[in-house]
Design a protein around this motif. Structure first.
Motif, short mmCIF file in Angstrom:
data_model
loop_
_atom_site.label_atom_id
_atom_site.label_comp_id
_atom_site.label_asym_id
_atom_site.label_seq_id
_atom_site.Cartn_x
_atom_site.Cartn_y
_atom_site.Cartn_z
N ILE B 50 76.28 -9.97 -22.53
CA ILE B 50 76.64 -10.54 -23.83
C ILE B 50 76.52 -12.06 -23.79
O ILE B 50 75.95 -12.67 -24.69
CB ILE B 50 78.06 -10.09 -24.25
N PHE B 51 77.03 -12.67 -22.70
CA PHE B 51 76.96 -14.13 -22.60
C PHE B 51 75.53 -14.62 -22.52
O PHE B 51 75.16 -15.59 -23.19
CB PHE B 51 77.77 -14.64 -21.42
N TYR B 52 74.71 -13.95 -21.71
CA TYR B 52 73.32 -14.39 -21.58
C TYR B 52 72.56 -14.18 -22.89
O TYR B 52 71.74 -15.01 -23.28
CB TYR B 52 72.63 -13.69 -20.41
N ALA B 53 72.84 -13.09 -23.59
CA ALA B 53 72.18 -12.84 -24.87
C ALA B 53 72.63 -13.87 -25.91
O ALA B 53 71.82 -14.37 -26.70
CB ALA B 53 72.49 -11.43 -25.34
N GLN B 54 73.93 -14.18 -25.89
CA GLN B 54 74.45 -15.20 -26.83
C GLN B 54 73.81 -16.56 -26.56
O GLN B 54 73.43 -17.28 -27.49
CB GLN B 54 75.97 -15.32 -26.69
N ASN B 55 73.71 -16.89 -25.28
CA ASN B 55 73.07 -18.16 -24.91
C ASN B 55 71.63 -18.20 -25.42
O ASN B 55 71.18 -19.21 -25.97
CB ASN B 55 73.09 -18.36 -23.39
N ALA B 56 70.91 -17.10 -25.23
CA ALA B 56 69.51 -17.04 -25.69
C ALA B 56 69.46 -17.17 -27.21
O ALA B 56 68.59 -17.86 -27.75
CB ALA B 56 68.88 -15.73 -25.24
N ALA B 57 70.41 -16.53 -27.90
CA ALA B 57 70.44 -16.61 -29.37
C ALA B 57 70.71 -18.04 -29.83
O ALA B 57 70.10 -18.52 -30.79
CB ALA B 57 71.52 -15.67 -29.91
N GLU B 58 71.61 -18.73 -29.13
CA GLU B 58 71.92 -20.12 -29.48
C GLU B 58 70.68 -21.00 -29.30
O GLU B 58 70.39 -21.85 -30.14
CB GLU B 58 73.07 -20.65 -28.62
N VAL B 59 69.98 -20.79 -28.19
CA VAL B 59 68.77 -21.58 -27.94
C VAL B 59 67.74 -21.28 -29.03
O VAL B 59 67.10 -22.20 -29.56
CB VAL B 59 68.19 -21.25 -26.53
N PHE B 60 67.60 -20.02 -29.38
CA PHE B 60 66.63 -19.64 -30.42
C PHE B 60 67.00 -20.26 -31.76
O PHE B 60 66.15 -20.71 -32.51
CB PHE B 60 66.56 -18.11 -30.53
N LYS B 61 68.29 -20.30 -32.06
CA LYS B 61 68.72 -20.88 -33.33
C LYS B 61 68.45 -22.39 -33.37
O LYS B 61 68.18 -22.95 -34.42
CB LYS B 61 70.21 -20.61 -33.57
N ALA B 62 68.53 -23.04 -32.21
CA ALA B 62 68.23 -24.47 -32.16
C ALA B 62 66.73 -24.73 -32.19
O ALA B 62 66.28 -25.73 -32.74
CB ALA B 62 68.84 -25.09 -30.90
N GLN B 63 65.96 -23.84 -31.57
CA GLN B 63 64.51 -24.00 -31.47
C GLN B 63 63.83 -22.66 -31.75
O GLN B 63 63.59 -21.89 -30.81
CB GLN B 63 64.14 -24.44 -30.03
N PRO B 64 63.55 -22.34 -32.99
CA PRO B 64 62.98 -21.00 -33.26
C PRO B 64 61.49 -20.87 -32.89
O PRO B 64 60.73 -20.22 -33.58
CB PRO B 64 63.20 -20.82 -34.76
N ASP B 65 61.14 -21.51 -31.80
CA ASP B 65 59.78 -21.43 -31.30
C ASP B 65 59.86 -20.79 -29.91
O ASP B 65 60.49 -21.34 -29.00
CB ASP B 65 59.21 -22.86 -31.21
N ILE B 66 59.23 -19.65 -29.76
CA ILE B 66 59.42 -18.85 -28.54
C ILE B 66 58.99 -19.58 -27.27
O ILE B 66 59.59 -19.40 -26.20
CB ILE B 66 58.71 -17.46 -28.67
N GLU B 67 57.99 -20.44 -27.39
CA GLU B 67 57.55 -21.18 -26.19
C GLU B 67 58.60 -22.21 -25.76
O GLU B 67 58.84 -22.41 -24.57
CB GLU B 67 56.20 -21.84 -26.44
N LYS B 68 59.22 -22.83 -26.76
CA LYS B 68 60.27 -23.80 -26.43
C LYS B 68 61.50 -23.07 -25.86
O LYS B 68 62.16 -23.56 -24.96
CB LYS B 68 60.65 -24.61 -27.67
N VAL B 69 61.77 -21.91 -26.43
CA VAL B 69 62.90 -21.10 -25.93
C VAL B 69 62.66 -20.75 -24.46
O VAL B 69 63.55 -20.88 -23.62
CB VAL B 69 63.07 -19.81 -26.78
N ALA B 70 61.43 -20.33 -24.16
CA ALA B 70 61.08 -19.95 -22.78
C ALA B 70 61.22 -21.16 -21.85
O ALA B 70 61.71 -21.03 -20.73
CB ALA B 70 59.67 -19.41 -22.73
N ALA B 71 60.81 -22.33 -22.36
CA ALA B 71 60.90 -23.53 -21.52
C ALA B 71 62.36 -23.89 -21.24
O ALA B 71 62.71 -24.24 -20.11
CB ALA B 71 60.20 -24.69 -22.23
N ILE B 72 63.21 -23.76 -22.25
CA ILE B 72 64.63 -24.11 -22.06
C ILE B 72 65.32 -23.10 -21.15
O ILE B 72 66.08 -23.46 -20.26
CB ILE B 72 65.36 -24.19 -23.43
#
Lengths: 165, 140
Positions: B50-72
């Motif tokens: 849940i924590f890792y998924a929430q973290n990923a969701a937060e990153v996605f909400k800040a940067q809705p670009d999958i390549e940037k999400v992967a980089a972060i």
């Protein structure tokens, strides 16, 4: 007479063996039960401290998520999260930081300088680090007394972190 | 003598019967203990997921670009999806030693970008959530 003695001793050995088997398995069961119980309690405690600590911090950030009210800084040399609020014209700040093995919260008026031990201890914690990434994300790394660690990433909706220092 | 023998046999029989009942009870207890252990382990995995998924969701909400999400997140892009691998202690790792996999599958619809975030252990899904970001300028 001799035969009777032999029968008696054979019976005695059989009873002793059965008793020993009983004792051995009882002991094994108790040891296994205590080991599983310890593991379950330890897991539950780890889950609880991780959830409580990180959820508390996330909720505090959400509560203060208004433009410029969430800041990452230092309090007495420790990494701290500063949550600003204006109460009827008075600037106040809530510090969240780790001091002497506890996550502490200190609510003061701007300009008031208090010692870190003045903060209210909330949860047991070894250390906590707050970082702000280039993308505007807050990364919270918490180290727990059992050696485990947890990471929380928050994207403040206000989009700005800091500016009120 | 005969009476003494039969009394001993009866006593032995009683003990064997007690041992049998004890064995059955032990089997039930061992089953319950293992079940408790597995539930506890599953609970820990779900909690971490849940924590890792929430973290990923937060990153996605800040940067809705999958390549940037992967980089972060330190993940890798395969077929337009982001994969992040973790070992059994939730330490980010290479694919060869992976136990848990975080998969972010982006999709877009009119003014909204979605990310289906899935955490799995081997082939079994552990946790899943969907994050959505509204974009005024449209995504299509």
């Amino acid at each position: 007479m001799l035969k009777k003695k032999h029968i008696m001793s054979a019976d005695g050995i059989a009873v002793f063996l059965v008793g020993a088997v009983f004792l051995f398995f009882s002991l094994g069961l108790v040891l296994m039960g205590s080991s599983v119980y310890r593991q379950v309690v330890s897991d539950a405690q780890e889950n609880s401290q991780l959830r409580t600590t990180l959820s508390y911090i996330a909720n505090q950030v959400r509560r203060s998520d208004i433009n410029g009210n969430v800041e990452i800084g230092k309090f007495c040399g420790q990494d701290a999260l500063l949550l600003w609020q204006n109460l009827e014209g008075i600037e106040c700040v809530t510090y969240l930081y780790c001091w002497e093995g506890s996550l502490r919260e200190l609510f003061v008026e701007k300009g008031n300088e208090l010692e870190p031990q003045a903060g209210l201890p909330l949860l047991t914690l070894n250390d906590i680090f707050f970082n702000l990434t280039e993308e505007g994300l807050i990364c919270v790394d918490a180290l727990f007394p059992d050696g485990s660690q947890g990471r929380l990433i928050i994207a403040p909706r206000c989009g700005v972190v800091g500016g009120n220092a | 003598m005969k009476k003494s023998n039969s009394r001993s046999a009866l006593f032995l029989g009683e003990i064997v019967l007690a041992l049998l009942i004890f064995s059955l009870s032990s089997a039930v207890c061992v089953g319950l203990l293992f079940r408790a252990y597995h539930i506890s382990e599953a609970s820990s995995e779900l909690n971490q997921s849940i924590f890792y998924a929430q973290n990923a969701a937060e990153v996605f909400k800040a940067q809705p670009d999958i390549e940037k999400v992967a980089a972060i997140l330190g993940g890798e892009i395969q077929s337009g999806k982001c994969y992040v691998y973790y070992d059994k202690n939730w330490v980010q790792t290479k694919e060869q030693r992976t136990v848990f996999t975080l998969l972010i599958s982006p999709s877009a619809e009119a003014y909204t970008t979605y990310a289906k975030i899935n955490i799995s252990k081997g082939a079994a899904a552990v946790f899943e959530l969907v994050a959505a970001v509204y974009q005024e300028d449209g995504v299509l």
